[in-house]
Design a protein around this motif. Structure first.
Motif, PDB file in Angstrom:
ATOM      1  N   GLY A  10     -14.627  -0.192  11.507  1.00 12.41           N
ATOM      2  CA  GLY A  10     -14.330  -1.137  10.429  1.00 12.41           C
ATOM      3  C   GLY A  10     -13.302  -0.580   9.470  1.00 12.41           C
ATOM      4  O   GLY A  10     -13.448   0.541   8.967  1.00 12.41           O
ATOM      5  N   GLY A  12     -12.304  -1.971   6.460  1.00 15.98           N
ATOM      6  CA  GLY A  12     -12.329  -2.558   5.116  1.00 15.98           C
ATOM      7  C   GLY A  12     -12.104  -1.419   4.126  1.00 15.98           C
ATOM      8  O   GLY A  12     -11.661  -0.321   4.496  1.00 15.98           O
ATOM      9  N   VAL A  13     -12.441  -1.654   2.864  1.00 14.01           N
ATOM     10  CA  VAL A  13     -12.261  -0.611   1.842  1.00 14.01           C
ATOM     11  C   VAL A  13     -13.050   0.651   2.229  1.00 14.01           C
ATOM     12  O   VAL A  13     -12.541   1.777   2.153  1.00 14.01           O
ATOM     13  CB  VAL A  13     -12.722  -1.140   0.465  1.00 14.01           C
ATOM     14  N   ALA A  14     -14.298   0.462   2.685  1.00 15.58           N
ATOM     15  CA  ALA A  14     -15.143   1.626   3.011  1.00 15.58           C
ATOM     16  C   ALA A  14     -14.572   2.407   4.188  1.00 15.58           C
ATOM     17  O   ALA A  14     -14.529   3.642   4.163  1.00 15.58           O
ATOM     18  CB  ALA A  14     -16.570   1.159   3.325  1.00 15.58           C
ATOM     19  N   GLU A  33     -10.919  -1.364  14.374  1.00 11.62           N
ATOM     20  CA  GLU A  33     -11.001  -2.584  13.570  1.00 11.62           C
ATOM     21  C   GLU A  33     -10.868  -3.803  14.481  1.00 11.62           C
ATOM     22  O   GLU A  33      -9.959  -3.877  15.288  1.00 11.62           O
ATOM     23  CB  GLU A  33      -9.899  -2.572  12.493  1.00 11.62           C
ATOM     24  N   ARG A  34     -11.774  -4.750  14.280  1.00  9.62           N
ATOM     25  CA  ARG A  34     -11.764  -5.918  15.170  1.00  9.62           C
ATOM     26  C   ARG A  34     -10.601  -6.871  14.895  1.00  9.62           C
ATOM     27  O   ARG A  34     -10.175  -7.614  15.763  1.00  9.62           O
ATOM     28  CB  ARG A  34     -13.089  -6.655  15.103  1.00  9.62           C
ATOM     29  N   ARG A  35     -10.092  -6.862  13.657  1.00  2.65           N
ATOM     30  CA  ARG A  35      -8.986  -7.784  13.356  1.00  2.65           C
ATOM     31  C   ARG A  35      -7.691  -7.282  13.995  1.00  2.65           C
ATOM     32  O   ARG A  35      -7.551  -6.109  14.298  1.00  2.65           O
ATOM     33  CB  ARG A  35      -8.807  -7.916  11.843  1.00  2.65           C
ATOM     34  N   LEU A  46     -12.479  -7.250  -9.454  1.00  4.06           N
ATOM     35  CA  LEU A  46     -12.696  -6.309 -10.546  1.00  4.06           C
ATOM     36  C   LEU A  46     -13.098  -4.963  -9.970  1.00  4.06           C
ATOM     37  O   LEU A  46     -13.965  -4.888  -9.109  1.00  4.06           O
ATOM     38  CB  LEU A  46     -13.812  -6.832 -11.452  1.00  4.06           C
ATOM     39  N   THR A 125     -10.071  -4.242  18.068  1.00  2.00           N
ATOM     40  CA  THR A 125     -11.117  -3.523  18.803  1.00  2.00           C
ATOM     41  C   THR A 125     -12.474  -3.899  18.210  1.00  2.00           C
ATOM     42  O   THR A 125     -12.822  -3.487  17.105  1.00  2.00           O
ATOM     43  CB  THR A 125     -10.899  -1.995  18.675  1.00  2.00           C
ATOM     44  N   VAL A 127     -16.055  -3.341  18.219  1.00  2.00           N
ATOM     45  CA  VAL A 127     -17.062  -2.382  18.690  1.00  2.00           C
ATOM     46  C   VAL A 127     -18.339  -3.142  19.018  1.00  2.00           C
ATOM     47  O   VAL A 127     -18.834  -3.912  18.190  1.00  2.00           O
ATOM     48  CB  VAL A 127     -17.321  -1.307  17.604  1.00  2.00           C
ATOM     49  N   ASP A 153     -18.776  -1.269   8.930  1.00  2.00           N
ATOM     50  CA  ASP A 153     -18.438  -2.568   9.516  1.00  2.00           C
ATOM     51  C   ASP A 153     -19.039  -3.740   8.752  1.00  2.00           C
ATOM     52  O   ASP A 153     -19.298  -4.800   9.318  1.00  2.00           O
ATOM     53  CB  ASP A 153     -18.828  -2.605  11.004  1.00  2.00           C
ATOM     54  N   ASP A 288     -20.519  -1.903   2.449  1.00  2.00           N
ATOM     55  CA  ASP A 288     -21.484  -3.008   2.602  1.00  2.00           C
ATOM     56  C   ASP A 288     -22.415  -2.802   3.794  1.00  2.00           C
ATOM     57  O   ASP A 288     -23.526  -3.325   3.806  1.00  2.00           O
ATOM     58  CB  ASP A 288     -20.732  -4.340   2.784  1.00  2.00           C
ATOM     59  N   GLY A 300     -19.312  -4.014  -5.303  1.00  8.98           N
ATOM     60  CA  GLY A 300     -19.269  -3.610  -3.889  1.00  8.98           C
ATOM     61  C   GLY A 300     -18.128  -2.675  -3.522  1.00  8.98           C
ATOM     62  O   GLY A 300     -18.346  -1.649  -2.858  1.00  8.98           O
ATOM     63  N   ALA A 301     -16.915  -2.987  -3.946  1.00  5.07           N
ATOM     64  CA  ALA A 301     -15.778  -2.147  -3.550  1.00  5.07           C
ATOM     65  C   ALA A 301     -15.850  -0.791  -4.238  1.00  5.07           C
ATOM     66  O   ALA A 301     -15.535   0.244  -3.635  1.00  5.07           O
ATOM     67  CB  ALA A 301     -14.467  -2.856  -3.891  1.00  5.07           C
TER      68      ALA A 301
END
Ligand SMILES: Cc1cc2nc3c(=O)[nH]c(=O)nc-3n(C[C@H](O)[C@H](O)[C@H](O)COP(=O)(O)OP(=O)(O)OC[C@H]3O[C@@H](n4cnc5c(N)ncnc54)[C@H](O)[C@@H]3O)c2cc1C
Length: 384
Positions: A10, A12-14, A33-35, A46, A125, A127, A153, A288, A300-301
């Motif tokens: 994944g 994302g930010v994490a 990453e799947r995208r 924020l 990709t 997973v 992810d 997440d 979250g971020a």
């Protein structure tokens, strides 16, 4: 830890933040990453002072690199009455770090640009298995063996149920519509970040993105809307028609193509376990995938960035033992995650009460309580 192999699932930010810290520590990283492309969303968000500090530890300046706009003043409004107002610097008061509104896609680009040479990115990709016996992750055609797997992810991570089966994802029965408006069309604002609690369990917030414009978010009960963006725009117009200014101006200034919607979901209860040792390595949850908190407090971020920075600290502390590092990461993160998740859920519950409940509670809660909670949320420093 030279030449050890990590797989990060994944981007994302994490996942990006985890890949950055691992490559800096000399790991070879496969980022799956799947995208099709690594790209952020056209959204404003924020970042609390805690997240800004974590970003700094990753070598990213939220203001310079992500077009971040320091929040000088937060306001919470109870329908048309001001309920609480405090300077944006208050939550980061200890060291003066501001909370900032950032453009998500710009933040994302800043993180991508910090990926080291030892990070190999595998887009498109998906997973579909993580092997917890002979540590590896793979899709339908390939397998990546690893000493460490970071599951970053997202909230639907299939790895969390394996490590923390008592922490499922809960659907809150609400949707957030988010709009972004370029600077030349943005309405005038009275404060940098405002959240208005209204009737029918609806809320409307808006924020200033400086030269990147302005953004808003509208929370409404119910499921995701299947209608076209044009119709969604009309619905939002109708739902917020009699709300105090400048709500209508924000909606009117937004084009349907500038709207997105996301369901409100969160992980509850927060997990007590974030890792599993496998041989001399292990698998670990981040972002997440680990803790997906209710989005009402916009944490979250920041938590995802804190995870990565804490993980780097743990690996530096135990350079010869991945299991020891994973255990130290878990010990450091679980209390913080619990605290943020509990407060986020509590405020979510207050906001989801009927009109009388929310109004009454907002009136009853002293300003000092809100400011103390905000300070507690932002009170995180990179460990050293
Ligand atoms: C309405 C709303 C508003 C929010 N506002 C804020 C805010 O203002 N401030 C804030 O800090 N937070 C906010 N958040 C929370 C924040 O967006 C998330 O906490 C943050 O994006 C989590 O990042 P992540 O990397 O953990 O997960 P994600 O962003 O979900 O990234 C997961 C990545 O993994 C990929 N992936 C998933 N499954 C697979 C697979 N099988 N194989 C390969 N790749 C996979 C996905 O494509 C994705 O790229 C908000 C959330 C919502 C819903």
């Amino acid at each position: 830890m030279q030449n050890r192999r990590a797989v990060v699932v994944g981007a994302g930010v994490a996942g990006l933040a985890s890949a950055i810290v691992l490559s800096r520590l000399g790991w070879r990283v496969a980022l799956l990453e799947r995208r099709e492309r690594l790209k952020g969303d056209d959204l404003g968000m924020l970042l609390w002072a805690s997240g800004v500090r974590a970003l700094r530890a990753l070598g990213v300046d939220a203001t310079l690199d992500a077009s971040g706009t320091p929040v000088d003043r937060f306001e919470i409004r109870n329908e048309d009455r001001l309920s609480s107002s405090f300077p944006g610097a208050a939550p980061g008061a200890a060291d003066g770090t501001p909370s900032v509104m950032v453009h998500n896609a710009m933040l994302y680009e800043a993180l991508v640009s910090r990926l080291g040479d030892s990070v190999e990115v595998f887009p498109a990709t998906q997973v579909d298995r993580i092997d917890l016996v002979d540590l590896a992750a793979g899709d339908s055609s390939r397998r990546w063996d690893a000493d460490l797997v970071v599951a970053a992810d997202g909230i639907d991570s299939p790895t969390r149920p394996l490590l923390a089966p008592s922490s499922p994802t809960t659907d809150a029965g609400a949707v957030v519509f988010r709009g972004i408006i370029p600077a030349h069309r943005a309405p005038e604002r009275t404060a940098d970040a405002v959240e208005i609690y209204g009737p029918d369990r609806r809320r409307f917030g808006y924020g200033d993105l400086g030269h990147a414009g302005a953004c808003w978010w509208a929370t409404v009960p119910g499921g995701m809307r299947p209608e076209s963006p044009q119709i969604q725009h009309e619905l939002i117009n109708r739902w917020f028609a009699d709300w105090p200014a400048p709500v209508g101006k924000f909606i009117a200034a937004t084009r349907p193509s500038e709207l997105t919607q996301q369901p409100v979901r969160f992980v509850w209860p927060p997990p007590a376990k974030l890792h599993q040792t496998v041989g001399n390595g292990g698998v670990v949850l981040a972002g997440d995938a680990a803790h997906g908190v209710a989005p009402i407090l916009a944490q979250g971020a920041s938590l995802a960035l804190e995870d990565a920075v804490t993980f780097a600290w743990a690996l530096r502390r135990s350079p010869e033992s991945v299991p020891d590092a994973l255990a130290a990461y878990e010990r450091a993160r679980v209390p913080r995650i619990k605290r943020v998740a509990r407060l986020s859920r509590r405020v979510h519950t207050i906001a989801s009460g009927g009109r009388g409940v929310t109004r009454g509670l907002l009136r009853a809660v002293p300003d000092s309580w809100i400011q103390n909670q905000a300070a507690a949320l932002a009170d995180w420093q990179p460990p050293n």
